[in-house]
Design an enzyme around this catalytic site. Structure first.
Site, PDB file in Angstrom:
ATOM      1  N   LYS A 203       0.892  -1.317   0.090  1.00 28.13           N
ATOM      2  CA  LYS A 203       0.044   0.099   0.136  1.00 28.13           C
ATOM      3  C   LYS A 203       0.799   1.308   0.034  1.00 28.13           C
ATOM      4  CE  LYS A 203      -4.091  -2.401   0.572  1.00 28.13           C
ATOM      5  NZ  LYS A 203      -3.668  -3.503   0.711  1.00 28.13           N
TER       6      LYS A 203
HETATM    7  C1  LIG Z   1      -4.188  -4.800   0.171  1.00 27.82           C
HETATM    8  C2  LIG Z   1      -3.440  -5.927   0.202  1.00 27.82           C
HETATM    9  C3  LIG Z   1      -3.586  -7.178  -0.714  1.00 27.82           C
HETATM   10  C4  LIG Z   1      -4.735  -6.892  -1.606  1.00 27.82           C
HETATM   11  O1  LIG Z   1      -4.534  -5.829  -2.762  1.00 27.82           O
HETATM   12  P1  LIG Z   1      -6.002  -5.462  -3.460  1.00 27.82           P
HETATM   13  O2  LIG Z   1      -5.462  -4.209  -4.241  1.00 27.82           O
HETATM   14  O3  LIG Z   1      -6.967  -4.886  -2.497  1.00 27.82           O
HETATM   15  O4  LIG Z   1      -6.468  -6.491  -4.352  1.00 27.82           O
HETATM   16  C5  LIG Z   1      -2.715  -7.947  -0.853  1.00 27.82           C
HETATM   17  N1  LIG Z   1      -1.769  -8.172   0.256  1.00 27.82           N
HETATM   18  C6  LIG Z   1      -1.387  -7.197   1.018  1.00 27.82           C
HETATM   19  C7  LIG Z   1      -0.385  -7.378   1.824  1.00 27.82           C
HETATM   20  C8  LIG Z   1      -2.575  -6.152   0.931  1.00 27.82           C
HETATM   21  O5  LIG Z   1      -2.051  -5.321   2.078  1.00 27.82           O
END
Ligand SMILES: *Cc1c(COP(=O)(O)O)cnc(C)c1O
Length: 493
Positions: free
Chosen positions: A110
């Site tokens: 993120k």
């Molecule tokens: C948010 C997240 C995901 C999923 O990503 P999306 O874009 O919501 O599909 C997968 N792995 C981790 C560690 C995340 O923080």
């Protein structure tokens, strides 16, 4: 380039307006009217830094930002906050490459988007002569919350309020959030799951009365969730960067087609890969990996999206999601960019919890392959990757690796493959260490962290050191029905 709402083509916005709004007024998501083409040669791309690549990709989408503005945002985002000069390094383990997206401040992917979003938003506010204070309202399944808090903490002209499912995040994720500093930060645990938190937040966005009260008090909402186009666009960059890196390292020849595996929750990361493919990047299959909340796997195999099922708490909590918001952007597209069709499906979802796409729409999903991994399969692949390649992946990346194995067994496809590695194993230490060996089951969290450092040979990240002794600063807990009153209380409205 303009953006339109997936529920109404008449609602158009410039990039900066779409970033400020987050969600369209009709509840739809903003999508670019057309996906631009990347017409840079791979030779050029291989000589570029991450920041230079980011500029080349993002300028095609954020056309109302000046060169100076966009470059400023990029420089402020991708700096020493990342503990790798490459920002998103590629690690080879066996036949596959793991694209490590967790070298930012909060050690999950993120950060790739949320370290730049505050800069994009502040720039967008200036461009649009916004004088209101911007209140970022966010629901998190664990990682968005901390990354958004870190990005917006003490950013002038903003406040940030984060809702997380009290019993649905890892102990380290929770500790990271409740120890967040910054006078403009608010963190709330809810008695509910992520979908309920996300629905509550979406309702506040479209609540006209609340909107009026906010306006009167000099506030306006925006979103740091992946429904914001300002999060999606920065995520396209690392697929382009990874492709160029693979050519440079001799992993693939120029123009060779690669597959991409993405551990998926809200469908943002894999949608960014889909956009990269549509820009012309040679990607073959987009492999969508789910955990036991396998609503997307069922969708790709049957054409029916059905959220009416039990919500499972897994060891990959950031993927514990039954309503994948960004899928709406794909639905709109395979409906022939038809907002009416999309809107009627989304209405079915809201009213019945499910919808079914037509055979014609389903034919357009051939770029995707969906599958899922059980908790046992995830633990088993973490152990296997460690034993065979001396490399430790987190639980989310483990889901992706397990699904990739199924894909290979099913199809025999040997194309070179990149697995998006979305979190540092340090963020999910307990699950990771237990997967490697049961003997770790009973040890305390921070003892396990030290053991992980020994096993992996990777230094404990600063983000973990920071929470060892940090005091808890946020203690608010609320019921789902109290989310709105909680927000009003924070804002004194
Ligand atoms: C948010 C997240 C995901 C999923 O990503 P999306 O874009 O919501 O599909 C997968 N792995 C981790 C560690 C995340 O923080």
């Amino acid at each position: 380039m303009l953006y339109v709402s997936t529920r109404n083509e008449e609602e158009k916005a410039t990039a900066s307006q779409a970033i400020l709004k987050g969600l369209a007024a009709d509840g739809g998501l903003f999508v670019p009217e057309k996906i631009p083409t990347l017409d840079l040669s791979v030779e050029k791309l291989t000589s570029m830094t991450y920041q230079e690549t980011a500029y080349e990709v993002m300028k095609l989408f954020l056309t109302d930002f000046t060169e100076e503005e966009l470059k400023g945002c990029i420089q402020n985002a991708y700096d020493e906050k990342f503990d790798s000069k490459e920002i998103a390094p590629l690690k080879k383990a066996g036949d596959v490459c793991f694209l490590e997206l967790f070298h930012g401040a909060t050690i999950a992917f993120k950060d790739m988007a949320l370290s730049i979003l505050p800069h994009l938003m502040i720039t967008a506010a200036k461009k649009n002569q916004i004088e209101n204070e911007i209140v970022i309202l966010t629901a998190t399944s664990g990682d968005t919350g901390k990354a958004a808090l870190a990005g917006f903490a003490d950013v002038k002209g903003t406040k940030i309020i984060v809702f997380y499912p009290k019993d649905g995040v890892s102990p380290i994720q929770q500790k990271q959030m409740v120890t967040q500093k910054g006078d403009n930060t608010f963190v709330v645990g809810i008695n509910g799951n992520f979908d309920q938190a996300q629905t509550g937040v979406k309702q506040m966005f479209s609540d006209k009365e609340l909107g009026k009260a906010m306006e009167t008090a000099g506030y306006q909402f925006s979103s740091a969730n992946s429904i914001n186009i300002g999060r999606l666009v920065p995520q396209i960059v690392y697929y382009v960067y990874a492709y160029a890196k693979m050519v440079q390292l001799g992993e693939i020849k120029n123009k060779e087609v690669i597959n991409v595996v993405v551990p998926t929750g809200n469908f943002g990361n894999i949608l960014a890969a889909f956009y990269a493919k549509n820009m012309g990047l040679p990607i073959g299959k987009l492999i969508c990996a789910s955990n036991e909340n396998k609503v997307l796997y069922d969708f790709f195999t049957t054409g029916t999206y059905d959220r009416n099922r039990e919500f499972v708490l897994t060891s990959s909590p950031s993927m514990d999601i039954l309503i994948s918001s960004n899928l709406e952007r794909l639905i709109y597209r395979i409906a022939g960019n038809n907002s009416e069709k999309n809107q009627s499906l989304m209405k079915d979802l809201q009213e019945n919890g499910s919808y079914e796409i037509t055979a014609e729409m389903k034919e357009q999903l051939l770029d995707f392959y969906g599958n899922y991994a059980s908790e046992e399969e995830t633990a088993s692949i973490i152990r296997e990757v460690y034993r065979e390649h001396n490399y430790i992946v987190d639980t989310h990346t483990g889901v992706a690796a397990a699904v990739y194995k199924k894909y290979q067994e099913e199809t025999g496809d040997t194309a070179k493959t990149v697995i998006a590695s979305t979190a540092s194993p340090y963020k999910f230490t307990r699950s990771v260490m237990s997967a490697i060996d049961e003997k770790y089951n009973d040890k305390p969290d921070f003892a396990l962290i030290d053991e992980l450092a020994v096993l992996s040979g990777v230094k404990v990240p600063q983000a973990i050191e920071d929470i060892r002794t940090a005091p808890v600063l946020h203690k608010t807990i609320c019921e789902i029905e109290e989310m709105q009153t909680t927000v009003k209380k924070f804002l004194n409205i």
